[in-house]
Scaffold this motif. Structure first.
Motif, PDB file in Angstrom:
ATOM      1  N   ARG B  64       0.803  -1.219   0.000  1.00 48.64           N
ATOM      2  CA  ARG B  64       0.000   0.000   0.000  1.00 48.64           C
ATOM      3  C   ARG B  64       0.839   1.273   0.000  1.00 48.64           C
ATOM      4  NH1 ARG B  64      -5.607  -0.758   0.211  1.00 48.64           N
ATOM      5  NH2 ARG B  64      -5.806  -2.786  -0.778  1.00 48.64           N
ATOM      6  N   GLN B  65       2.154   1.138  -0.107  1.00 51.22           N
ATOM      7  CA  GLN B  65       3.000   2.335  -0.065  1.00 51.22           C
ATOM      8  C   GLN B  65       3.051   3.007  -1.438  1.00 51.22           C
ATOM      9  OE1 GLN B  65       7.049   1.865   1.452  1.00 51.22           O
ATOM     10  NE2 GLN B  65       6.831   3.895   2.385  1.00 51.22           N
ATOM     11  N   ARG B  66       2.848   4.323  -1.433  1.00 47.40           N
ATOM     12  CA  ARG B  66       2.882   5.099  -2.668  1.00 47.40           C
ATOM     13  C   ARG B  66       4.314   5.598  -2.918  1.00 47.40           C
ATOM     14  NH1 ARG B  66      -2.012   9.386  -2.091  1.00 47.40           N
ATOM     15  NH2 ARG B  66      -0.271  10.640  -1.339  1.00 47.40           N
ATOM     16  N   VAL B  67       4.527   6.195  -4.050  1.00 45.43           N
ATOM     17  CA  VAL B  67       5.879   6.685  -4.371  1.00 45.43           C
ATOM     18  C   VAL B  67       6.300   7.813  -3.450  1.00 45.43           C
ATOM     19  CG1 VAL B  67       5.875   5.963  -6.775  1.00 45.43           C
ATOM     20  CG2 VAL B  67       4.918   8.196  -6.157  1.00 45.43           C
ATOM     21  N   ASP B  68       5.315   8.532  -2.855  1.00 48.64           N
ATOM     22  CA  ASP B  68       5.685   9.627  -1.938  1.00 48.64           C
ATOM     23  C   ASP B  68       5.949   9.129  -0.527  1.00 48.64           C
ATOM     24  OD1 ASP B  68       3.155   9.051  -0.984  1.00 48.64           O
ATOM     25  OD2 ASP B  68       2.304  11.026  -1.415  1.00 48.64           O
ATOM     26  N   PHE B  70       3.854   7.556   1.618  1.00 46.13           N
ATOM     27  CA  PHE B  70       2.667   7.289   2.439  1.00 46.13           C
ATOM     28  C   PHE B  70       1.997   5.977   2.049  1.00 46.13           C
ATOM     29  CE2 PHE B  70       2.540  12.030   2.939  1.00 46.13           C
ATOM     30  CZ  PHE B  70       2.703  12.021   4.311  1.00 46.13           C
ATOM     31  N   LEU B  71       1.372   5.352   3.033  1.00 49.06           N
ATOM     32  CA  LEU B  71       0.505   4.207   2.763  1.00 49.06           C
ATOM     33  C   LEU B  71      -0.898   4.726   2.472  1.00 49.06           C
ATOM     34  CD1 LEU B  71       2.937   2.893   4.210  1.00 49.06           C
ATOM     35  CD2 LEU B  71       1.342   1.246   5.186  1.00 49.06           C
ATOM     36  N   ASP B  72      -1.571   4.072   1.565  1.00 44.47           N
ATOM     37  CA  ASP B  72      -2.868   4.554   1.091  1.00 44.47           C
ATOM     38  C   ASP B  72      -3.897   3.447   1.236  1.00 44.47           C
ATOM     39  OD1 ASP B  72      -4.982   5.706  -0.211  1.00 44.47           O
ATOM     40  OD2 ASP B  72      -3.853   6.264  -2.000  1.00 44.47           O
ATOM     41  N   ASP B  73      -5.027   3.798   1.863  1.00 44.58           N
ATOM     42  CA  ASP B  73      -6.114   2.830   2.027  1.00 44.58           C
ATOM     43  C   ASP B  73      -6.917   2.620   0.752  1.00 44.58           C
ATOM     44  OD1 ASP B  73      -6.486   1.375   4.361  1.00 44.58           O
ATOM     45  OD2 ASP B  73      -7.202   3.100   5.480  1.00 44.58           O
ATOM     46  N   LEU B  74      -6.629   3.404  -0.272  1.00 50.01           N
ATOM     47  CA  LEU B  74      -7.348   3.329  -1.549  1.00 50.01           C
ATOM     48  C   LEU B  74      -8.841   3.563  -1.375  1.00 50.01           C
ATOM     49  CD1 LEU B  74      -5.551   0.303  -3.268  1.00 50.01           C
ATOM     50  CD2 LEU B  74      -5.012   2.744  -3.424  1.00 50.01           C
ATOM     51  N   THR B  75      -9.177   4.480  -0.486  1.00 49.47           N
ATOM     52  CA  THR B  75     -10.586   4.838  -0.299  1.00 49.47           C
ATOM     53  C   THR B  75     -10.938   6.065  -1.118  1.00 49.47           C
ATOM     54  OG1 THR B  75      -9.964   6.203   1.598  1.00 49.47           O
ATOM     55  CG2 THR B  75     -10.677   3.938   2.048  1.00 49.47           C
ATOM     56  N   GLY B  76      -9.976   6.606  -1.828  1.00 54.79           N
ATOM     57  CA  GLY B  76     -10.237   7.798  -2.616  1.00 54.79           C
ATOM     58  C   GLY B  76      -9.896   9.076  -1.888  1.00 54.79           C
ATOM     59  N   GLY B  77      -9.650   8.986  -0.599  1.00 53.21           N
ATOM     60  CA  GLY B  77      -9.273  10.167   0.171  1.00 53.21           C
ATOM     61  C   GLY B  77      -7.762  10.314   0.223  1.00 53.21           C
ATOM     62  N   ALA B  78      -7.313  11.395   0.863  1.00 52.06           N
ATOM     63  CA  ALA B  78      -5.883  11.590   1.066  1.00 52.06           C
ATOM     64  C   ALA B  78      -5.391  10.583   2.105  1.00 52.06           C
ATOM     65  CB  ALA B  78      -5.639  13.015   1.555  1.00 52.06           C
ATOM     66  N   PRO B  79      -4.084  10.307   2.137  1.00 55.26           N
ATOM     67  CA  PRO B  79      -3.584   9.365   3.147  1.00 55.26           C
ATOM     68  C   PRO B  79      -3.947   9.823   4.555  1.00 55.26           C
ATOM     69  CG  PRO B  79      -1.891   9.846   1.527  1.00 55.26           C
ATOM     70  CD  PRO B  79      -3.030  10.792   1.244  1.00 55.26           C
ATOM     71  N   ASN B  80      -4.331   8.872   5.380  1.00 58.49           N
ATOM     72  CA  ASN B  80      -4.648   9.165   6.774  1.00 58.49           C
ATOM     73  C   ASN B  80      -3.332   9.184   7.554  1.00 58.49           C
ATOM     74  OD1 ASN B  80      -5.252   8.657   9.604  1.00 58.49           O
ATOM     75  ND2 ASN B  80      -7.366   8.381   8.919  1.00 58.49           N
ATOM     76  N   LEU B  81      -2.957  10.365   8.037  1.00 61.08           N
ATOM     77  CA  LEU B  81      -1.636  10.516   8.653  1.00 61.08           C
ATOM     78  C   LEU B  81      -1.545   9.787   9.983  1.00 61.08           C
ATOM     79  CD1 LEU B  81      -1.069  14.275   7.771  1.00 61.08           C
ATOM     80  CD2 LEU B  81      -0.340  12.241   6.504  1.00 61.08           C
ATOM     81  N   GLY B  82      -2.630   9.743  10.725  1.00 58.39           N
ATOM     82  CA  GLY B  82      -2.616   9.009  11.989  1.00 58.39           C
ATOM     83  C   GLY B  82      -2.322   7.536  11.767  1.00 58.39           C
ATOM     84  N   GLU B 104      11.242   5.825   3.960  1.00 61.68           N
ATOM     85  CA  GLU B 104      10.449   6.687   3.072  1.00 61.68           C
ATOM     86  C   GLU B 104       9.179   7.179   3.761  1.00 61.68           C
ATOM     87  OE1 GLU B 104       9.823   4.280  -0.360  1.00 61.68           O
ATOM     88  OE2 GLU B 104      11.952   4.285  -0.913  1.00 61.68           O
ATOM     89  N   LEU B 105       8.559   6.310   4.525  1.00 67.05           N
ATOM     90  CA  LEU B 105       7.353   6.711   5.248  1.00 67.05           C
ATOM     91  C   LEU B 105       7.676   7.792   6.273  1.00 67.05           C
ATOM     92  CD1 LEU B 105       4.442   6.588   6.198  1.00 67.05           C
ATOM     93  CD2 LEU B 105       4.991   4.523   7.485  1.00 67.05           C
ATOM     94  N   LEU B 106       8.728   7.593   7.050  1.00 61.58           N
ATOM     95  CA  LEU B 106       9.087   8.581   8.073  1.00 61.58           C
ATOM     96  C   LEU B 106       9.462   9.917   7.443  1.00 61.58           C
ATOM     97  CD1 LEU B 106      11.010   6.281  10.536  1.00 61.58           C
ATOM     98  CD2 LEU B 106       8.931   7.553  11.028  1.00 61.58           C
ATOM     99  N   ALA B 107      10.123   9.875   6.294  1.00 58.62           N
ATOM    100  CA  ALA B 107      10.461  11.128   5.606  1.00 58.62           C
ATOM    101  C   ALA B 107       9.185  11.860   5.185  1.00 58.62           C
ATOM    102  CB  ALA B 107      11.338  10.835   4.396  1.00 58.62           C
ATOM    103  N   ALA B 108       8.216  11.096   4.697  1.00 57.28           N
ATOM    104  CA  ALA B 108       6.940  11.710   4.287  1.00 57.28           C
ATOM    105  C   ALA B 108       6.225  12.306   5.493  1.00 57.28           C
ATOM    106  CB  ALA B 108       6.067  10.662   3.606  1.00 57.28           C
TER     107      ALA B 108
END
Lengths: 353, 295
Positions: B64-68, B70-82, B104-108
């Protein structure tokens, strides 16, 4: 029961009146058609309003029922059943989704829709022939739904009725194009359990609200916005403007009916820190704008001064008292003046300032 | 005793895994980051019986990790930072969810802030920026706590100056938002002149993020608040987070675990798999000493 048109009754001459530019007319797309997705963006960009005028119709008359329920020992299945009979609402064989207002629990307060009102609605809809009744909520304040359900007694009530509860904060979601775009959002993720329902019923607690002025049938739909997608307290709805968000959600979801718990309402610093105020009524109707406008008048607020109602009056439903038909008790039976936070005192009806 | 009460819960959790290796909030629902993180945390500490499931969860998280970053739930919203903060705490020393993906996640996370607002009262400093739930909104206690703890947990994965600046501001935000009683509400401690109540889950989370600031008076006051109120919100989420927090602070909390186990037996947290996994992790705390949340 009495039946009258408010017409130019006591409240109307003292109200601010509709927004300039008149009231939009018309019809006709079903909620399902919206949810299926529409070539919306091009059409909206071609007109001034953030909605397609032809997609909506204002009812010529909006019936609203105020029904007596002096306390929470009332037979709510009977009261709501009698109320349903006053409206042309198709229920038989359909899946009904009840959306109560569960926000926070504090002993001795009246923050939430009372579980016995919800229980009464479940029974009334089943008696009316509903194939299934589901109850769902996604609290915007307190994330811990297990705590809220048990502390409020809602869990016990639903278990006894063998009714399924849907946690809307954590349900699967689908992307839905918004049918109006006052928020400037094109679409939102909404819970699939809500979207697949045939009849959506708002079941709010009537309260003053320190950011919106009033919270009732329409503001209640903040609770369907999934917290697991948008976070808590669904902050994006505040950033985009609370009135804008209320209107966009209602324009998109197109709820079919509302049952407002005004048995004991909340005044002052609502929606959480306010004080209980007995009103002894349920408010019901198919036009949620008209029901909320009526509730506002009951508690001494001018609906034209409540931004979300003023905006919704142009295309979603009736605020104009001449278009609202009382099919229950008269407004004057319950009419009173609620306390409201200082910065919203100007929302009071002119004759009650 | 507790083990026997929760074995059904553990079985239900394992049975409810999706074919893609993740968990939804409820059985039959799509896999999501938060329940999968808690399942991974529990299963990776549950001994040798469930290594395949833990590896599968780690693979799902990595997928689920994106190139930026963040992990993405693929719900159509922005990544949930919490939830991304929680995901950073679910990182392991080896396997698919480790090393470079975690960096990469911690950098994001480090590069993301809640929006600043103007100060309208002297009571609260709205210019402080922690983490919001989603980008473009205000900072809240829960995402700030998860992300702050993640940054503290992995000191080697970020440049020291960048890391210390974010930690410093996030700590100041949390300390600025402490309620009068000690403890934390969801965000502000005061709205329109009204003091807001502290809650148990938010207090436990913020205390976890501030566990290395134990000497601070607000932390001490909040720990006392949590210890006193530890059974006052009888839910899986509140009790599990309380148990983890008090264990980190070495405060005895056997009664919290007993209550948690009783709820598991009573209603299985209304079949919420996220809470079930959280409870199982907490109830097995004596085996792993909640190492994933300890600095």
């Amino acid at each position: 029961m009495t039946s009258k048109i408010f017409g130019c009754s006591d409240a109307a001459p003292h109200e601010a009146g509709p927004p300039s530019g008149g009231i939009a007319t018309s019809v006709k797309l079903s909620r399902r058609a919206f949810l299926a997705g529409l070539p919306f963006a091009a059409a909206v960009s071609a007109c001034r309003q953030p909605y397609r005028r032809n997609d909506f119709i204002l009812p010529a008359r909006s019936p609203v029922a105020l029904l007596p329920a002096s306390g929470y020992d009332a037979d709510f299945a009977d009261v709501i059943g009698r109320g349903l009979a006053l409206f042309d609402l198709r229920v038989r064989g359909r899946r009904v989704f009840l959306k109560p207002n569960l926000v926070e629990y504090e002993a001795g307060t009246v923050i939430n829709t009372h579980p016995l009102v919800v229980a009464g609605a479940v029974e009334a809809f089943l008696r009316a022939g509903a194939r299934e009744v589901v109850v769902g909520e996604g609290p915007g304040h307190r994330r811990d739904i297990e705590y809220l359900l048990t502390a409020t007694g809602m869990a016990d009530v639903l278990a006894e009725l063998r009714v399924r509860f849907v946690d809307l904060n954590h349900d699967d979601v689908a992307r839905v194009p918004l049918a109006s775009r006052f928020t400037r959002l094109n679409e939102m993720s909404l819970p699939v359990e809500l979207l697949k329902s045939d009849v959506i019923v708002s079941m709010p607690k009537l309260k003053t609200h320190h950011w919106a002025g009033l919270t009732a049938s329409m503001k209640n739909f903040f609770g369907v916005v999934p917290g697991a997608v948008y976070g808590w307290p669904k902050n994006i709805l505040h950033v985009k403007g609370i009135p804008n968000s209320i209107v966009d959600l209602n324009a998109t979801i197109r709820p079919h009916f509302t049952i407002v718990d005004g048995v004991t309402a909340m005044e002052g610093d609502g929606p959480i820190m306010g004080r209980p105020r007995a009103l002894g009524m349920l408010a019901m109707g198919t036009d949620l704008v008209a029901v909320d406008a009526t509730c506002a008048r009951v508690i001494g607020l001018d609906p034209w001064k409540i931004p979300y109602l003023r905006t919704a009056s142009a295309f979603l439903g009736n605020v104009d008292s001449r278009r609202i038909v009382s099919v229950g008790e008269s407004l004057s039976r319950y009419s009173t003046q609620f306390d409201i936070v200082e910065h919203f005192r100007n929302m009071r009806l002119a004759n009650r300032l | 005793m507790i083990g026997s009460k929760t074995s059904n819960l553990a079985d239900a959790l394992c049975r409810s895994r999706n074919a893609d290796g993740g968990w939804g909030y409820y059985a039959g629902k799509a896999s999501r980051i938060e329940p999968t993180c808690w399942a991974a945390l529990y299963l990776s500490r549950a001994g040798k019986s469930q290594p395949d499931l833990a590896d599968g969860a780690a693979s799902w998280l990595a997928s689920r990790q994106r190139v930026d970053g963040f992990l993405d739930d693929l719900t159509g919203g922005a990544p949930n930072l919490g939830f991304n903060g929680l995901a950073a705490l679910s990182v392991r020393s080896s396997g698919p969810w480790s090393g470079e993906p975690a960096k990469e996640l911690l950098a994001a996370l480090s590069a993301t802030k809640g929006v600043a607002a103007k100060n309208t009262t002297a009571r609260q400093d709205n210019t402080l920026q922690g983490w919001s739930w989603v980008e473009g909104t205000f900072s809240w206690i829960e995402p700030t706590s998860w992300c702050l703890l993640a940054l503290k947990k992995w000191p080697a994965l970020l440049p020291p100056r960048e890391r210390s600046a974010r930690i410093d501001e996030a700590e100041r935000l949390l300390l600025d938002r402490v309620c009068q009683t000690g403890g934390w509400n969801y965000g502000n401690s005061n709205v329109l002149g009204q003091e807001l109540h502290a809650y148990v889950p938010t207090t436990a989370l913020a205390l976890l993020a501030l566990q290395d600031r134990r000497e601070h008076p607000s932390v001490q006051r909040s720990l006392e608040y949590l210890a006193q109120r530890r059974l006052s919100e009888p839910s899986g989420m509140a009790l599990a987070l309380t148990s983890i927090c008090l264990r980190v602070y070495r405060v005895p909390a056997g009664d919290v675990d007993e209550r948690l186990a009783a709820l598991a037996e009573q209603h299985a947290f209304f079949n919420n798999l996220h809470i079930a996994a959280m409870a199982l992790y907490s109830l097995t705390g004596q085996d792993h000493d909640v190492e994933d949340f300890r600095l």
